[in-house]
Design a protein around this motif. Structure first.
Motif, PDB file in Angstrom:
ATOM      1  N   UNK A 167      16.114  11.475 -15.378  1.00  0.00           N
ATOM      2  CA  UNK A 167      17.026  10.415 -15.794  1.00  0.00           C
ATOM      3  C   UNK A 167      17.121   9.333 -14.727  1.00  0.00           C
ATOM      4  N   UNK A 168      17.217   9.738 -13.463  1.00  0.00           N
ATOM      5  CA  UNK A 168      17.303   8.766 -12.366  1.00  0.00           C
ATOM      6  C   UNK A 168      16.002   7.985 -12.251  1.00  0.00           C
ATOM      7  N   UNK A 169      14.878   8.710 -12.244  1.00  0.00           N
ATOM      8  CA  UNK A 169      13.571   8.059 -12.124  1.00  0.00           C
ATOM      9  C   UNK A 169      13.304   7.151 -13.329  1.00  0.00           C
ATOM     10  N   UNK A 175      24.746  18.518  -7.202  1.00  0.00           N
ATOM     11  CA  UNK A 175      23.425  18.888  -6.721  1.00  0.00           C
ATOM     12  C   UNK A 175      22.429  18.497  -7.800  1.00  0.00           C
ATOM     13  N   UNK A 176      21.614  17.504  -7.509  1.00  0.00           N
ATOM     14  CA  UNK A 176      20.690  16.972  -8.501  1.00  0.00           C
ATOM     15  C   UNK A 176      19.400  17.779  -8.556  1.00  0.00           C
ATOM     16  N   UNK A 177      18.939  18.245  -7.395  1.00  0.00           N
ATOM     17  CA  UNK A 177      17.685  18.994  -7.340  1.00  0.00           C
ATOM     18  C   UNK A 177      17.701  19.913  -6.131  1.00  0.00           C
ATOM     19  N   UNK A 178      16.736  20.819  -6.092  1.00  0.00           N
ATOM     20  CA  UNK A 178      16.565  21.733  -4.971  1.00  0.00           C
ATOM     21  C   UNK A 178      15.195  21.484  -4.360  1.00  0.00           C
ATOM     22  N   UNK A 179      15.180  21.183  -3.068  1.00  0.00           N
ATOM     23  CA  UNK A 179      13.916  20.987  -2.381  1.00  0.00           C
ATOM     24  C   UNK A 179      13.241  22.335  -2.160  1.00  0.00           C
ATOM     25  N   UNK A 180      11.924  22.405  -2.227  1.00  0.00           N
ATOM     26  CA  UNK A 180      11.209  23.678  -2.026  1.00  0.00           C
ATOM     27  C   UNK A 180      11.098  24.068  -0.556  1.00  0.00           C
ATOM     28  N   UNK A 181      11.788  23.372   0.308  1.00  0.00           N
ATOM     29  CA  UNK A 181      11.751  23.655   1.740  1.00  0.00           C
ATOM     30  C   UNK A 181      13.065  23.177   2.351  1.00  0.00           C
ATOM     31  N   UNK A 182      13.319  23.619   3.566  1.00  0.00           N
ATOM     32  CA  UNK A 182      14.497  23.143   4.291  1.00  0.00           C
ATOM     33  C   UNK A 182      14.070  21.934   5.115  1.00  0.00           C
ATOM     34  N   UNK A 185      22.037  12.833  -5.187  1.00  0.00           N
ATOM     35  CA  UNK A 185      21.541  11.664  -5.912  1.00  0.00           C
ATOM     36  C   UNK A 185      20.833  10.676  -5.005  1.00  0.00           C
ATOM     37  N   UNK A 186      21.397  10.397  -3.834  1.00  0.00           N
ATOM     38  CA  UNK A 186      20.873   9.342  -2.976  1.00  0.00           C
ATOM     39  C   UNK A 186      19.416   9.581  -2.612  1.00  0.00           C
ATOM     40  N   UNK A 187      19.073  10.820  -2.282  1.00  0.00           N
ATOM     41  CA  UNK A 187      17.711  11.137  -1.875  1.00  0.00           C
ATOM     42  C   UNK A 187      16.735  10.879  -3.013  1.00  0.00           C
ATOM     43  N   UNK A 188      17.073  11.327  -4.215  1.00  0.00           N
ATOM     44  CA  UNK A 188      16.208  11.114  -5.376  1.00  0.00           C
ATOM     45  C   UNK A 188      16.105   9.627  -5.692  1.00  0.00           C
ATOM     46  N   UNK A 189      17.216   8.914  -5.578  1.00  0.00           N
ATOM     47  CA  UNK A 189      17.220   7.481  -5.874  1.00  0.00           C
ATOM     48  C   UNK A 189      16.326   6.726  -4.889  1.00  0.00           C
ATOM     49  N   UNK A 190      16.405   7.073  -3.607  1.00  0.00           N
ATOM     50  CA  UNK A 190      15.566   6.412  -2.609  1.00  0.00           C
ATOM     51  C   UNK A 190      14.087   6.669  -2.873  1.00  0.00           C
ATOM     52  N   UNK A 240      12.742   7.331  -5.716  1.00  0.00           N
ATOM     53  CA  UNK A 240      12.379   6.606  -6.938  1.00  0.00           C
ATOM     54  C   UNK A 240      12.154   5.126  -6.649  1.00  0.00           C
ATOM     55  N   UNK A 241      13.025   4.530  -5.839  1.00  0.00           N
ATOM     56  CA  UNK A 241      12.878   3.106  -5.539  1.00  0.00           C
ATOM     57  C   UNK A 241      11.678   2.836  -4.639  1.00  0.00           C
ATOM     58  N   UNK A 242      11.341   3.791  -3.776  1.00  0.00           N
ATOM     59  CA  UNK A 242      10.202   3.599  -2.884  1.00  0.00           C
ATOM     60  C   UNK A 242       8.870   3.884  -3.567  1.00  0.00           C
ATOM     61  N   UNK A 243       8.900   4.558  -4.691  1.00  0.00           N
ATOM     62  CA  UNK A 243       7.655   4.897  -5.384  1.00  0.00           C
ATOM     63  C   UNK A 243       7.573   4.224  -6.744  1.00  0.00           C
ATOM     64  N   UNK A 244       8.404   4.659  -7.686  1.00  0.00           N
ATOM     65  CA  UNK A 244       8.332   4.137  -9.052  1.00  0.00           C
ATOM     66  C   UNK A 244       8.609   2.636  -9.080  1.00  0.00           C
ATOM     67  N   UNK A 245       9.691   2.224  -8.452  1.00  0.00           N
ATOM     68  CA  UNK A 245      10.047   0.797  -8.450  1.00  0.00           C
ATOM     69  C   UNK A 245       8.944  -0.032  -7.807  1.00  0.00           C
ATOM     70  N   UNK A 246       8.395   0.456  -6.711  1.00  0.00           N
ATOM     71  CA  UNK A 246       7.351  -0.281  -6.002  1.00  0.00           C
ATOM     72  C   UNK A 246       6.112  -0.451  -6.872  1.00  0.00           C
ATOM     73  N   UNK A 247       5.661   0.644  -7.515  1.00  0.00           N
ATOM     74  CA  UNK A 247       4.429   0.577  -8.298  1.00  0.00           C
ATOM     75  C   UNK A 247       4.604  -0.270  -9.559  1.00  0.00           C
ATOM     76  N   UNK A 248       5.765  -0.177 -10.210  1.00  0.00           N
ATOM     77  CA  UNK A 248       6.012  -1.007 -11.386  1.00  0.00           C
ATOM     78  C   UNK A 248       5.995  -2.481 -10.993  1.00  0.00           C
TER      79      UNK A 248
END
Length: 228
Positions: A25-27, A126-133, A171-176, A178-186
């Motif tokens: 949803x965020x992406x 908690x939006x997501x769980x990272x596979x690492x610490x 949220x902030x981590x996922x949003x950043x 998304x903006x650094x990848x999806x937003x940039x490429x679009x």
């Protein structure tokens, strides 16, 4: 990202499915907003006759300046023509750069508003769980906005053995990301690229005669802002 986790909230076991829907949803929202901004800019700015005219004026000014600079004459009359041509080319570049800067400014404002809206919606979640610490400096961003009070992690819950709350991602981590990848490429694929000579953006505007006069009126030395 992991897909599930087990929390005990206020003593009551509850399995929270780490649905991809939050991340998607965020992406997806970032993708859609950037797509709309680029398409609107193309329609309202880059497809207009005034923009095309500004680009033609810039092209003619650059061509004339190149011809004059090819003549190595040191006569005062010729040097004066070169100086005038440089000012005209700089002013034309500033006009085109201004038309590229405005859509970017409006898009930035829209994304600031989008951030405020989405951060309110996902506040404390908690939006997501990272596979690492992640490293401690990364956790300053990944854990930001998460309300961990009353949440107890259990080894039996996380797929892949998620047991450390530091793997939580807000949220902030996922949003950043998304903006650094999806937003940039679009933006890279759809946004109009400024013509040669107007790539400088705001610096092209400041290098124009009007920009130079404005800076001096503000008590700023234009030469101090030059990168070269």
């Amino acid at each position: 990202f992991q897909s599930s986790y087990l929390v005990r909230n206020k003593g009551r076991p509850h399995r929270g499915e780490m649905t991809s829907s939050d991340v998607l949803s965020i992406v997806g929202t970032v993708f859609f907003i950037q797509l709309v901004c680029d398409l609107v800019a193309r329609k309202l700015v880059y497809s207009t006759e005034s923009y095309e005219h500004a680009c033609r004026v810039l092209s003619r000014s650059q061509t004339l300046l190149a011809k004059l600079e090819a003549n190595k004459s040191d006569k005062e009359k010729h040097l004066k023509k070169v100086a005038i041509a440089k000012n005209n080319a700089s002013a034309a570049a500033a006009e085109v750069a201004k038309r590229h800067t405005q859509p970017g400014l409006y898009t930035s404002i829209i994304f600031v508003l989008l951030y405020r809206i989405l951060s309110t919606e996902y506040q404390g979640k908690v939006v997501a769980i990272l596979p690492f610490v992640p490293y401690s400096f990364v956790r300053l961003v990944s854990l930001r906005g998460i309300d961990m009070d009353g949440v107890e992690w259990s080894a039996e819950g996380g797929s892949g053995g998620v047991t450390d709350p530091n793997q939580a991602c807000g949220f902030l981590f996922v949003y950043l990301l998304a903006t650094l990848s999806v937003k940039f490429f679009v933006s890279h694929l759809l946004s109009a690229k400024p013509p040669k000579g107007a790539e400088g953006g705001i610096m092209a505007i400041l290098d124009s005669p009007y920009g130079q006069r404005t800076l001096r009126a503000w008590g700023v030395d234009p030469d101090a802002l030059r990168m070269d």
